[in-house]
Design a protein around this motif. Structure first.
Motif, PDB file in Angstrom:
ATOM      1  N   GLY A  96       0.785  -1.222   0.000  1.00 56.90           N
ATOM      2  CA  GLY A  96       0.000   0.000   0.000  1.00 56.90           C
ATOM      3  C   GLY A  96       0.817   1.271   0.000  1.00 56.90           C
ATOM      4  N   ASP A  97       2.096   1.175   0.357  1.00 53.17           N
ATOM      5  CA  ASP A  97       2.947   2.363   0.331  1.00 53.17           C
ATOM      6  C   ASP A  97       3.122   2.857  -1.100  1.00 53.17           C
ATOM      7  OD1 ASP A  97       3.295   2.286   3.041  1.00 53.17           O
ATOM      8  OD2 ASP A  97       5.369   1.563   2.988  1.00 53.17           O
ATOM      9  N   VAL A  98       3.085   4.164  -1.262  1.00 56.95           N
ATOM     10  CA  VAL A  98       3.345   4.789  -2.556  1.00 56.95           C
ATOM     11  C   VAL A  98       4.612   5.625  -2.427  1.00 56.95           C
ATOM     12  CG1 VAL A  98       2.501   6.334  -4.353  1.00 56.95           C
ATOM     13  CG2 VAL A  98       0.890   4.856  -3.124  1.00 56.95           C
ATOM     14  N   THR A  99       5.633   5.236  -3.154  1.00 52.58           N
ATOM     15  CA  THR A  99       6.895   5.980  -3.138  1.00 52.58           C
ATOM     16  C   THR A  99       6.881   7.072  -4.204  1.00 52.58           C
ATOM     17  OG1 THR A  99       7.948   4.489  -4.723  1.00 52.58           O
ATOM     18  CG2 THR A  99       8.147   3.937  -2.361  1.00 52.58           C
ATOM     19  N   PHE A 100       7.847   7.980  -4.096  1.00 52.27           N
ATOM     20  CA  PHE A 100       7.967   9.020  -5.116  1.00 52.27           C
ATOM     21  C   PHE A 100       8.200   8.401  -6.489  1.00 52.27           C
ATOM     22  CE2 PHE A 100      10.211  12.036  -7.794  1.00 52.27           C
ATOM     23  CZ  PHE A 100       9.408  13.156  -7.680  1.00 52.27           C
ATOM     24  N   GLU A 101       8.947   7.322  -6.539  1.00 54.03           N
ATOM     25  CA  GLU A 101       9.191   6.670  -7.826  1.00 54.03           C
ATOM     26  C   GLU A 101       7.889   6.202  -8.460  1.00 54.03           C
ATOM     27  OE1 GLU A 101      12.015   3.224  -9.790  1.00 54.03           O
ATOM     28  OE2 GLU A 101      11.625   3.169  -7.635  1.00 54.03           O
ATOM     29  N   GLU A 102       7.008   5.597  -7.654  1.00 55.17           N
ATOM     30  CA  GLU A 102       5.730   5.131  -8.198  1.00 55.17           C
ATOM     31  C   GLU A 102       4.877   6.302  -8.664  1.00 55.17           C
ATOM     32  OE1 GLU A 102       4.073   1.524  -5.832  1.00 55.17           O
ATOM     33  OE2 GLU A 102       5.332   2.672  -4.457  1.00 55.17           O
ATOM     34  N   ALA A 103       4.847   7.360  -7.876  1.00 56.59           N
ATOM     35  CA  ALA A 103       4.074   8.536  -8.270  1.00 56.59           C
ATOM     36  C   ALA A 103       4.634   9.147  -9.548  1.00 56.59           C
ATOM     37  CB  ALA A 103       4.079   9.572  -7.139  1.00 56.59           C
ATOM     38  N   PHE A 104       5.951   9.206  -9.644  1.00 59.25           N
ATOM     39  CA  PHE A 104       6.568   9.765 -10.840  1.00 59.25           C
ATOM     40  C   PHE A 104       6.273   8.913 -12.069  1.00 59.25           C
ATOM     41  CE2 PHE A 104       9.866  10.193 -13.970  1.00 59.25           C
ATOM     42  CZ  PHE A 104       9.965  11.572 -14.101  1.00 59.25           C
ATOM     43  N   THR A 105       6.231   7.608 -11.901  1.00 61.41           N
ATOM     44  CA  THR A 105       5.921   6.731 -13.019  1.00 61.41           C
ATOM     45  C   THR A 105       4.528   7.021 -13.562  1.00 61.41           C
ATOM     46  OG1 THR A 105       7.354   5.020 -12.101  1.00 61.41           O
ATOM     47  CG2 THR A 105       5.771   4.321 -13.755  1.00 61.41           C
ATOM     48  N   ASP A 131       3.260  19.253 -11.763  1.00 63.19           N
ATOM     49  CA  ASP A 131       2.159  18.322 -11.534  1.00 63.19           C
ATOM     50  C   ASP A 131       2.554  17.178 -10.604  1.00 63.19           C
ATOM     51  OD1 ASP A 131       3.837  17.052 -13.346  1.00 63.19           O
ATOM     52  OD2 ASP A 131       2.287  16.726 -14.870  1.00 63.19           O
ATOM     53  N   ILE A 132       3.805  16.702 -10.717  1.00 60.79           N
ATOM     54  CA  ILE A 132       4.220  15.602  -9.845  1.00 60.79           C
ATOM     55  C   ILE A 132       4.267  16.056  -8.390  1.00 60.79           C
ATOM     56  CG2 ILE A 132       6.651  16.116 -10.334  1.00 60.79           C
ATOM     57  CD1 ILE A 132       5.074  12.723  -9.325  1.00 60.79           C
ATOM     58  N   ASP A 133       4.616  17.302  -8.148  1.00 64.18           N
ATOM     59  CA  ASP A 133       4.632  17.807  -6.770  1.00 64.18           C
ATOM     60  C   ASP A 133       3.218  17.896  -6.203  1.00 64.18           C
ATOM     61  OD1 ASP A 133       7.385  18.005  -6.811  1.00 64.18           O
ATOM     62  OD2 ASP A 133       7.382  20.096  -7.467  1.00 64.18           O
ATOM     63  N   ALA A 134       2.277  18.319  -7.047  1.00 62.65           N
ATOM     64  CA  ALA A 134       0.880  18.371  -6.605  1.00 62.65           C
ATOM     65  C   ALA A 134       0.365  16.978  -6.277  1.00 62.65           C
ATOM     66  CB  ALA A 134       0.016  19.013  -7.684  1.00 62.65           C
ATOM     67  N   PHE A 135       0.728  16.019  -7.113  1.00 61.34           N
ATOM     68  CA  PHE A 135       0.306  14.638  -6.902  1.00 61.34           C
ATOM     69  C   PHE A 135       0.912  14.088  -5.612  1.00 61.34           C
ATOM     70  CE2 PHE A 135       0.363  10.066  -8.639  1.00 61.34           C
ATOM     71  CZ  PHE A 135      -0.942   9.849  -8.265  1.00 61.34           C
ATOM     72  N   ALA A 136       2.204  14.354  -5.399  1.00 60.25           N
ATOM     73  CA  ALA A 136       2.874  13.874  -4.187  1.00 60.25           C
ATOM     74  C   ALA A 136       2.258  14.509  -2.937  1.00 60.25           C
ATOM     75  CB  ALA A 136       4.370  14.186  -4.264  1.00 60.25           C
TER      76      ALA A 136
END
Length: 622
Positions: A484-493, A596-601
């Motif tokens: 369930g953890d979401v890392t920055f790498e996953e979000a960036f992908t 956009d990636i910062d907003a998502f994170a």
């Protein structure tokens, strides 16, 4: 050739200046036959050619050659910075007639080995590509402005590539830097990117070609238009490289400001006499535009036995109109596998190839070069798509490169942003709505970086093509990462483009126009349904006149007034009219926010654990 010694003779300019690669066995480029900007060229020497071949008397090598000389062309396309083997469905390729016959494929460690094995025993070999080598890349490459991918391509022996649309993701000046080398002063990791993390970046040993990309102010190409591969034994082949003419419509406008993307056919055909004036009759086009074979197509699709590409494939009219003097076309962009013959204007078969995407395939083409005619014997051209299987030894140089950058990216990649309770997928329902699209649109609406003078957006719009992967619940990769953890790498992908968020004023009518452009104009044949934020609802129909049901658009249940003004948020790609959404271009009082990636994170961190929301924002009616 040494990266230390390879340097450019000058900037990308027109006419006699041209571009040359300083390398052993490299003959100086002949003066351009035309003052046109399209004459900008590069000369590439064969690594298989002995140094003394460059000083041989004119005609000596040719006289000693047999009438027909074997030549091998290895090609691929749309790597998109996939250094490690792609995962999930992106890491498999269909190898048999049915969709269940698949194999794991891809990864530059394996691609490099396959290419080396394919070259073995071939004295006259060249490796080329058809664009999108970088851009929309995994974090391992994108965190360093795709410098790792350029280094990887240098190592695996790429000689020449056309530019693709994604080469312009960070702007054409950045593309030129990737060619020439040098570092970006980006704050040593600011915004989760870091140029030259462990030293200098010396740029591409291979040559980028951009025949149809010119500066409006000068008419000059931003990079060479063609390269001549001199094998040193009487064999010379010219490669023309270009991207699709619609590139400006599918990339961020700021990245291509001041550029013009010219027609592919006209560009290539004008270069044919330029190459012939240099004594080069053998010509191959590398083009970042492609076709689509039937669904469920295996990697070996050959258009034989009555098969053919879909009639709407953009590559078909291009191939049909390219000069008969052009002997072969290496294509890309559509991420599809095919090796097909499409007749040229004289009715002769001409090979057109594409090697899928992500380094899962490469195409091996073998041909005969007629040294008396100084041309390719067209009937000898035979191509095959080859699977980049993972059963061969890994290339040691590629493994070292990957491991080095994995260590450098780990502090960025492994940071846990938050948790999800289940998979959040990008697949759209019949109405065009997806759980992940909803989540991203909500994240953009929640981001306060787009608030200007107290004007807060009331709806956010996200293009579906910008959502590149699912968020997977069981995706543990790093030590200590839990389900369930979401890392920055996953979000960036999920969002790899580093687009900026933009707020603007649109009238209610302009909002209707945006929604109608999802299914009309450039999007009529393939609808692009935008993700919308929570509280925004509407209905649309495919029957009759496709489009939005009048009066159905509402914000928090209140119908949108076509004469009123609303503050909206989107990304800079859509703001500039990308994907056929010209209505965004008319927005007033535009204000650029953060990435956009910062907003998502930030949204993940603020809304953890996150569960997918009901798909009730968009309704498709009969």
């Amino acid at each position: 050739m040494s990266r230390k010694t390879r340097r450019f003779a000058g900037a990308a300019v027109a006419g006699a200046c041209g571009l040359a690669l300083a390398a052993p066995a490299l003959a100086a480029p002949a003066p351009a036959a035309s003052p046109s900007a399209a004459a900008t060229a590069a000369t590439v020497a064969s690594s298989a050619t002995p140094a003394k071949a460059a000083t041989a008397k004119p005609g000596a090598a040719k006289a000693a050659s047999p009438r027909n000389v074997d030549v091998q062309i290895l090609s691929f396309n749309d790597l998109h910075g996939n250094l490690e083997p792609p995962t999930g469905s992106s890491g498999r390729i269909q190898v048999g007639p049915t969709s269940t016959e698949t194999a794991d494929a891809g990864g530059v460690e394996y691609l490099a080995t396959h290419l080396k094995q394919a070259r073995a025993g071939h004295r006259n070999t060249v490796t080329v590509a058809a664009g999108d080598m970088v851009g929309a890349s995994p974090l391992l490459s994108a965190a360093f402005h795709d410098e790792p991918t350029v280094d990887s391509l240098n190592s695996l022996g790429l000689d020449i590539t056309a530019v693709g649309n994604h080469e312009f993701d960070e702007g054409y000046k950045e593309l030129q830097r990737l060619q020439k080398g040098g570092c970006i002063d980006d704050g040593d990791g600011a915004n989760n990117q870091n140029s030259c993390p462990d030293g200098a970046f010396e740029g591409a040993d291979f040559q980028y070609l951009a025949a149809n990309v010119v500066e409006k102010s000068t008419g000059k190409t931003i990079l060479p238009s063609y390269a001549i591969k001199n094998f040193g034994n009487g064999v010379r082949i010219g490669f023309i490289g270009m991207t699709l003419k619609d590139t400006a419509n599918i990339v961020t406008a700021s990245g291509v400001a001041g550029l013009e993307f010219k027609d592919e056919v006209q560009t290539a055909n004008k270069l044919v006499p330029v190459l012939k004036a240099k004594g080069v009759n053998a010509i191959v086009v590398l083009i970042h535009q492609g076709g689509t074979p039937p669904s469920g197509t295996p990697y070996y699709y050959t258009c034989q036995g009555g098969g053919q590409l879909d009639a709407t494939s953009p590559i078909i009219p291009i191939a049909q109109k390219l000069s008969p003097a052009i002997d072969m076309v290496v294509s890309g962009h559509t991420h599809q596998p095919y090796v097909c013959n499409i007749p040229d204007p004289s009715g002769r078969d001409r090979l057109v190839t594409s090697a899928s995407s992500f380094g899962r395939l490469y195409t091996e083409t073998n041909l005969k070069y007629d040294t008396q005619r100084n041309d390719i014997a067209r009937t000898s051209v035979q191509g095959s798509n080859m699977v980049v299987t993972r059963v061969v030894p890994k290339d040691a140089a590629q493994t070292e490169l990957i491991n080095r950058f994995k260590a450098l990216v780990t502090p960025i990649a492994s940071r846990v942003l938050g948790q999800i309770t289940t998979d959040i997928v990008r697949a759209q329902n019949a109405a065009g709505e997806s759980p992940l699209g909803d989540m991203i649109a909500d994240a953009q609406l929640a981001d306060d970086s787009t608030v200007k003078d107290g004007k807060v957006p009331v709806v956010a719009f996200m293009n579906p093509g910008g959502v590149r992967a699912d968020l997977v619940y069981n995706s543990q990769k790093y030590p200590g990462e839990n389900p369930g953890d979401v890392t920055f790498e996953e979000a960036f992908t999920v969002q790899p483009f580093n687009n900026y968020l933009v707020s603007m004023d649109l009238t209610g009518q302009e909002i209707y126009d945006v929604l109608n452009q999802q299914v009309t104009g450039a999007n009529a044949a393939s609808n692009k349904i935008l993700a919308v934020s929570d509280g925004f609802t509407y209905s649309w129909t495919k029957t009759g006149t496709p489009g939005v049901v009048d009066g159905s658009v509402a914000i928090d249940g209140v119908p949108v007034d076509k004469t009123a003004t609303y503050r909206i948020s989107t990304n800079n790609f859509l703001s500039d009219g990308g994907d056929g959404f010209a209505a965004f271009q008319g927005g007033d009082d535009k204000f650029f926010g953060g990435l956009d990636i910062d907003a998502f994170a930030d949204y993940l961190e603020a809304n953890s654990p996150y569960s997918p929301q009901p798909l009730d924002r968009i309704t498709l009616v009969p």
